[in-house]
Design an enzyme around this catalytic site. Structure first.
Site, PDB file in Angstrom:
ATOM      1  N   HIS A 161      -9.384   1.219   5.137  1.00 49.03           N
ATOM      2  CA  HIS A 161      -8.105   1.374   5.838  1.00 49.03           C
ATOM      3  C   HIS A 161      -8.307   2.297   7.044  1.00 49.03           C
ATOM      4  O   HIS A 161      -9.097   3.242   6.992  1.00 49.03           O
ATOM      5  CB  HIS A 161      -7.061   1.953   4.886  1.00 49.03           C
ATOM      6  N   GLU A 205      -6.620   4.626   8.163  1.00 44.74           N
ATOM      7  CA  GLU A 205      -6.383   6.046   7.901  1.00 44.74           C
ATOM      8  C   GLU A 205      -7.627   6.697   7.297  1.00 44.74           C
ATOM      9  O   GLU A 205      -7.925   7.860   7.579  1.00 44.74           O
ATOM     10  CB  GLU A 205      -5.147   6.202   7.001  1.00 44.74           C
ATOM     11  N   SER A 233       3.867  -2.298  10.177  1.00 43.24           N
ATOM     12  CA  SER A 233       5.313  -2.403  10.387  1.00 43.24           C
ATOM     13  C   SER A 233       5.892  -3.758   9.977  1.00 43.24           C
ATOM     14  O   SER A 233       6.829  -4.252  10.604  1.00 43.24           O
ATOM     15  CB  SER A 233       5.675  -2.072  11.837  1.00 43.24           C
ATOM     16  N   ASN A 258       0.875  -1.182   0.000  1.00 40.07           N
ATOM     17  CA  ASN A 258       0.000   0.000   0.000  1.00 40.07           C
ATOM     18  C   ASN A 258       0.906   1.224   0.000  1.00 40.07           C
ATOM     19  O   ASN A 258       1.517   1.543   1.020  1.00 40.07           O
ATOM     20  CB  ASN A 258      -0.889  -0.032   1.251  1.00 40.07           C
ATOM     21  N   TRP A 259       0.958   1.875  -1.142  1.00 40.26           N
ATOM     22  CA  TRP A 259       1.859   3.035  -1.253  1.00 40.26           C
ATOM     23  C   TRP A 259       1.282   4.277  -0.582  1.00 40.26           C
ATOM     24  O   TRP A 259       1.951   5.305  -0.487  1.00 40.26           O
ATOM     25  CB  TRP A 259       2.174   3.313  -2.733  1.00 40.26           C
ATOM     26  N   LYS A 260       0.022   4.230  -0.166  1.00 42.16           N
ATOM     27  CA  LYS A 260      -0.624   5.389   0.459  1.00 42.16           C
ATOM     28  C   LYS A 260      -0.448   6.621  -0.463  1.00 42.16           C
ATOM     29  O   LYS A 260      -0.490   6.472  -1.683  1.00 42.16           O
ATOM     30  CB  LYS A 260      -0.083   5.604   1.876  1.00 42.16           C
ATOM     31  N   GLU A 290      -4.934  -4.867  10.686  1.00 44.39           N
ATOM     32  CA  GLU A 290      -3.875  -3.878  10.879  1.00 44.39           C
ATOM     33  C   GLU A 290      -4.118  -3.152  12.201  1.00 44.39           C
ATOM     34  O   GLU A 290      -4.923  -2.195  12.241  1.00 44.39           O
ATOM     35  CB  GLU A 290      -3.874  -2.862   9.734  1.00 44.39           C
ATOM     36  N   GLY A 323       3.079  -1.179   4.166  1.00 44.37           N
ATOM     37  CA  GLY A 323       3.102   0.235   3.798  1.00 44.37           C
ATOM     38  C   GLY A 323       4.497   0.679   3.407  1.00 44.37           C
ATOM     39  O   GLY A 323       4.954   0.471   2.285  1.00 44.37           O
ATOM     40  N   GLY A 324       5.207   1.279   4.342  1.00 46.38           N
ATOM     41  CA  GLY A 324       6.500   1.883   4.053  1.00 46.38           C
ATOM     42  C   GLY A 324       7.480   0.972   3.347  1.00 46.38           C
ATOM     43  O   GLY A 324       8.205   1.406   2.433  1.00 46.38           O
ATOM     44  N   GLY A 366       3.184   2.114  10.782  1.00 48.11           N
ATOM     45  CA  GLY A 366       4.187   3.163  10.639  1.00 48.11           C
ATOM     46  C   GLY A 366       4.976   3.466  11.900  1.00 48.11           C
ATOM     47  O   GLY A 366       5.655   4.482  11.978  1.00 48.11           O
TER      48      GLY A 366
HETATM   49  P1  13P Z   1       3.407   0.269   7.519  1.00 47.70           P
HETATM   50  O1  13P Z   1       3.866  -1.036   6.897  1.00 47.70           O
HETATM   51  O2  13P Z   1       4.133   1.462   6.992  1.00 47.70           O
HETATM   52  O3  13P Z   1       3.366   0.158   9.007  1.00 47.70           O
HETATM   53  O4  13P Z   1       1.876   0.496   7.022  1.00 47.70           O
HETATM   54  C1  13P Z   1       0.974  -0.551   7.165  1.00 47.70           C
HETATM   55  C2  13P Z   1      -0.270  -0.187   6.459  1.00 47.70           C
HETATM   56  O5  13P Z   1      -1.017   0.677   6.895  1.00 47.70           O
HETATM   57  C3  13P Z   1      -0.583  -0.872   5.193  1.00 47.70           C
HETATM   58  O6  13P Z   1      -1.872  -0.636   4.780  1.00 47.70           O
END
Ligand code: 13P
Length: 249
Positions: free
Chosen positions: A93, A95, A208, A10-12, A163, A229-230, A169
């Site tokens: 998600h 967020e 993470s 997920n590149w957000k 999640e 994510g990251g 993050g």
């Molecule tokens: P991180 O891997 O950066 O913690 O993000 C997880 C995430 O929210 C994937 O949707």
């Protein structure tokens, strides 16, 4: 039942056309590990060029509207994503649940729209840190599932991503025992909601996930892949997660 694992990035709100150069290395790793499905979900603007370039990986999006079309300025329908080359879409998600105040009912409607358009819906659930500290993690996630899971979902059309909000993050991950407890509870709830179909729905862990913890997390029963994510933003970070997942099988 061991399900075929899915590693989804997920590149957000990150990435540009230059970042699509990462897809070549990710695709090569995916092609070399045929026992794992690999997906990348870039921002909307990159879905079409990513789908044109990507080989060996599925391209997804990070949200869709519940309606097929209409007067919803700034929104994107599932059918539009499908036409742009997406094969899956993340909905609900944390967020978006926080920033856009998305409710369980809205998340379910989006998942239904995604499935109706021929996309795989990745429905996200997860507790906040205060909810876990209060001992409510399981009940919070079960309630999210009750409200967000579409009845028509099955192993081919629906994926759940657990999640924990406090692990996103932050570099913090739950204890393996806590991941195992939660994924077992999610499996039981999915079976309750969907009947036998619930056994085939993949349950991803997200929050993470990195190269150095992926193998341990992916080996937990009922962890059927990762939502990253990251560490999905570059091939250098993402490929070792694909490799660790493939080794677990
Ligand atoms: P991180 O891997 O950066 O913690 O993000 C997880 C995430 O929210 C994937 O949707």
């Amino acid at each position: 039942m061991a399900l075929r694992k899915l590693v989804a990035g997920n590149w957000k709100m990150n990435g540009d056309r230059a970042a699509l150069g990462e897809l070549a290395g990710i695709g090569a790793a995916a092609a070399g590990h045929a026992n794992v499905d690999v997906a990348i979900c870039p921002p909307f603007t990159l879905v079409a060029p990513a789908a044109e370039q990507a080989a060996g990986i599925a391209i997804g999006a990070q949200d869709c509207h519940a309606a097929a079309k209409g007067a919803h300025t700034g929104c994107i329908s599932a059918a539009m994503l499908r036409e742009a080359g997406a094969r899956l879409v993340i909905v609900g998600h944390s967020e978006r649940r926080a920033d856009q105040h998305e409710t369980d009912a809205e998340v379910r409607a989006k998942a239904q729209a995604a499935i109706a358009a021929g996309l795989i819906a990745i429905v996200c659930v997860g507790e906040t840190e205060p909810e876990r500290d209060a001992g409510n993690a399981l009940s919070v996630v079960e309630a999210q599932l009750d409200g967000s899971i579409p009845a028509e979902g099955d192993g081919a059309t629906l994926v759940v991503a657990y999640e924990p909000v406090w692990a996103i993050g932050t570099g913090r991950v739950p204890a393996v025992a806590d991941v195992a407890e939660m994924h077992a509870a999610i499996r039981a709830r999915l079976t309750g909601l969907l009947g036998a179909k619930g056994a085939a729905v993949r349950i991803l862990y997200g929050g993470s996930v990195k190269a150095d913890n992926a193998a341990e997390l992916m080996a937990v029963p009922d962890v059927d892949g990762a939502l990253v994510g990251g560490a999905s933003l570059t091939a250098a970070l993402f490929v070792p997660i694909i490799e660790a997942t493939a080794r677990v099988g």
